[in-house]
Design a protein around this motif. Structure first.
Motif, mmCIF file in Angstrom:
data_model
loop_
_atom_site.group_PDB
_atom_site.id
_atom_site.type_symbol
_atom_site.label_atom_id
_atom_site.label_comp_id
_atom_site.label_asym_id
_atom_site.label_seq_id
_atom_site.Cartn_x
_atom_site.Cartn_y
_atom_site.Cartn_z
ATOM 1 N N GLY A 16 45.856 38.415 27.563
ATOM 2 C CA GLY A 16 44.448 38.036 27.630
ATOM 3 C C GLY A 16 43.619 38.894 26.686
ATOM 4 O O GLY A 16 44.156 39.802 26.020
ATOM 5 N N ASN A 42 37.600 34.989 36.588
ATOM 6 C CA ASN A 42 38.309 36.195 36.123
ATOM 7 C C ASN A 42 38.247 36.298 34.600
ATOM 8 O O ASN A 42 38.389 37.375 34.033
ATOM 9 C CB ASN A 42 39.776 36.218 36.600
ATOM 10 N N ALA A 43 38.059 35.163 33.928
ATOM 11 C CA ALA A 43 38.008 35.158 32.463
ATOM 12 C C ALA A 43 36.669 35.706 31.980
ATOM 13 O O ALA A 43 35.670 35.625 32.691
ATOM 14 C CB ALA A 43 38.182 33.740 31.948
ATOM 15 N N GLY A 44 36.664 36.284 30.807
ATOM 16 C CA GLY A 44 35.411 36.731 30.207
ATOM 17 C C GLY A 44 35.499 36.488 28.716
ATOM 18 O O GLY A 44 36.134 37.247 27.993
ATOM 19 N N GLY A 130 45.953 45.212 40.227
ATOM 20 C CA GLY A 130 44.761 45.518 39.427
ATOM 21 C C GLY A 130 44.013 44.236 39.076
ATOM 22 O O GLY A 130 43.652 44.010 37.923
ATOM 23 N N THR A 131 43.779 43.389 40.089
ATOM 24 C CA THR A 131 43.117 42.099 39.822
ATOM 25 C C THR A 131 41.651 42.321 39.418
ATOM 26 O O THR A 131 41.117 43.425 39.564
ATOM 27 C CB THR A 131 43.131 41.174 41.065
ATOM 28 N N ILE A 136 40.822 35.132 42.722
ATOM 29 C CA ILE A 136 41.640 34.106 42.053
ATOM 30 C C ILE A 136 42.960 33.837 42.794
ATOM 31 O O ILE A 136 43.296 32.682 43.076
ATOM 32 C CB ILE A 136 41.920 34.531 40.588
ATOM 33 N N GLY A 137 43.707 34.909 43.100
ATOM 34 C CA GLY A 137 45.009 34.731 43.760
ATOM 35 C C GLY A 137 44.868 33.968 45.077
ATOM 36 O O GLY A 137 45.528 32.935 45.274
ATOM 37 N N GLN A 227 42.978 33.915 30.069
ATOM 38 C CA GLN A 227 44.041 34.928 30.166
ATOM 39 C C GLN A 227 45.066 34.690 29.033
ATOM 40 O O GLN A 227 44.709 34.122 28.025
ATOM 41 C CB GLN A 227 44.705 34.927 31.552
ATOM 42 N N THR A 242 48.355 36.726 36.519
ATOM 43 C CA THR A 242 47.324 36.006 37.270
ATOM 44 C C THR A 242 48.014 34.889 38.054
ATOM 45 O O THR A 242 49.241 34.732 37.966
ATOM 46 C CB THR A 242 46.208 35.503 36.333
ATOM 47 N N GLU A 278 47.207 46.489 36.140
ATOM 48 C CA GLU A 278 48.503 47.181 36.229
ATOM 49 C C GLU A 278 49.595 46.407 35.502
ATOM 50 O O GLU A 278 49.398 45.279 35.094
ATOM 51 C CB GLU A 278 48.884 47.348 37.711
#
Ligand code: IMP
Length: 429
Positions: A16, A42-44, A130-131, A136-137, A227, A242, A278
């Protein structure tokens, strides 16, 4: 009958943060529809237009080009509140959105309880992922567990209430298992999110048929991934991944078209490697160089602000990405970040603990933290490249570096980005 349109997928080839937002923004100029196919807030995706910086989390980067239709496909997990925050912020900055944004009726909603469960999972995990903490999960878990709430459910208040109650009861049981009580305001937070349901329904569409019609009418479509390949649920460094399939094949499923609709796959690779969260990073730099590259590249997460770990270019990974995504072309980003370095390393293979050498990306994630990359040293060009607009004007050593990336990745380099501005791009071929 008009000639069939063209459908291109843009996919990340590392962990990502490769600069997909910039590449999608550049390519969007020549397309009619841009659709996100997986992931969520979660995306940026950072895009710079003149002096304005936009960070997009859920709305496709194509939104910054007037008149382009932007869709969120069924493969996305949609955080309604964050979605409308982003939508309203774009409107406040003068972006005309009327009739331009569509959301799949089949997309799953990411609700406040998903964020609570994400936090719980991270707190209680022996091995942390380290989300991004965006839920999201758990949202994809509910989808796979058939407990999910979809955009289409918003049209039926009775069914919606039943499905939400079931999801909250499931959450309560999971929290109880780790001796926690649900936050007291969870019901109210859920009600606040769902109060935006009517507004969201106003944007709802069926993305598969819409994209199919656009292609039949001769229009061009871009499917935007979030990602990267090494974060793919099946092909990435599991479990440090992810919870969606980020790779190109998922683009078809994630918007609702067949794989034969896709004409091209552009893989985005950064001229070096970074990772946030992580999990192993085989080409990780020693601390002084790590800090230097992070500073030169501004390598801090666009979603969480976390510092990204930096590493040399890893062609074992990008070759794997070329294979798993079926890349037809590559866009190399942030070449200019390397301008001042006297010497660069490129990983061409991995040496395993038993001394054997492999050019394949191992399926065993833990093996990745035990191996030694085999490096090839290349001289740096030590000249600025950010003003270059034609391949022939790049320093010879920068061209040699790109040639080596192309050769080792086994896919043709079609674009090179040398800065954040739209104009800072070198088209090749
Ligand atoms: P999640 O997607 O929030 O569940 O996080 C899972 C892993 O993917 C973590 O290592 C995150 O840091 C990473 N991740 C998720 N989204 C992005 C992204 O947009 N860029 C880089 N890493 C990401």
């Amino acid at each position: 009958m008009p000639e069939q349109g063209r459908c291109t997928v843009v996919v990340g080839c590392q962990w990502g943060d490769e600069g997909k937002g910039k590449i999608v923004d550049v390519l969007a100029e020549n397309v009619d529809v841009v659709a996100r196919y997986q992931g969520g807030a979660n995306a940026g995706h950072t895009v710079t237009v003149t002096d304005d910086e936009f960070i997009l989390h859920q709305i496709p980067s194509g939104i910054l080009h007037d008149g382009k239709r932007c869709l969120l496909g069924n493969g996305v997990v949609l955080d309604i509140q964050r979605f409308f925050e982003e939508y309203d912020a774009l409107r406040a900055r003068g972006i005309e959105l009327e009739g331009r944004v569509g959301v799949s009726l089949r997309a799953h909603l990411l609700l406040p309880h998903h964020r609570v469960l994400d936090q719980m999972a991270e707190d209680s995990a022996a091995e942390k992922i380290g989300t991004t903490g965006r839920g999201i999960g758990p949202a994809y878990e509910d989808k796979a567990g058939r407990r999910g709430v979809r955009v289409a459910d918003l049209g039926n208040p009775e069914r919606l209430a039943k499905r939400v109650a079931e999801a909250l009861e499931h959450t309560r049981r999971r929290l109880e298992h780790v001796r926690r009580a649900p936050p007291p305001d969870l019901q109210a937070a859920t009600a606040a999110a769902l109060s935006l349901g009517e507004r969201l329904l106003g944007l709802a569409t069926d993305t598969g048929p819409e994209i199919t019609r656009a292609l039949q009418d001769g229009r061009r479509v871009l499917l935007e991934g979030a990602q990267g390949t090494a974060l793919d649920l099946d092909h990435g460094t599991y479990p440090f991944v992810t919870s969606s399939n980020t790779t190109a094949a998922a683009a078809a499923t994630g918007v609702g078209v067949g794989p034969t609709a896709i004409d091209a796959v552009v893989g985005v690779v950064k001229a070096y490697t970074t990772r946030v969260g992580e999990g192993p990073l085989p080409t990780a730099l020693e601390p002084v160089m790590d800090e230097k590259l992070r500073r030169l590249g501004g390598e801090f997460g666009a979603t969480t602000g976390r510092p990204r770990r930096c590493g040399w270019f890893d062609s074992v990974l990008t070759r794997f990405a070329a294979q798993v995504n079926g890349l037809t072309g590559v866009a190399v980003t942030k070449l200019d970040v390397l301008d001042t370095l006297p010497e660069l390393q490129v990983a061409t293979a991995y040496r395993l603990p038993d001394g054997s050498v492999t050019e394949s990306f191992p399926a065993d994630t833990w093996a990745l933290s035990k191996l030694e990359p085999v490096y090839e040293c290349m001289p740096g060009w030590e000249e600025p490249t950010s003003g270059v607009r034609r391949l022939e004007d790049l320093p010879k050593r920068a061209r040699a570096y790109l040639d080596r990336i192309e050769e080792l990745t086994a896919a043709p380099v079609e674009w090179v980005s040398v800065g954040t501005q739209r104009s800072q791009i070198i088209p090749i071929g």
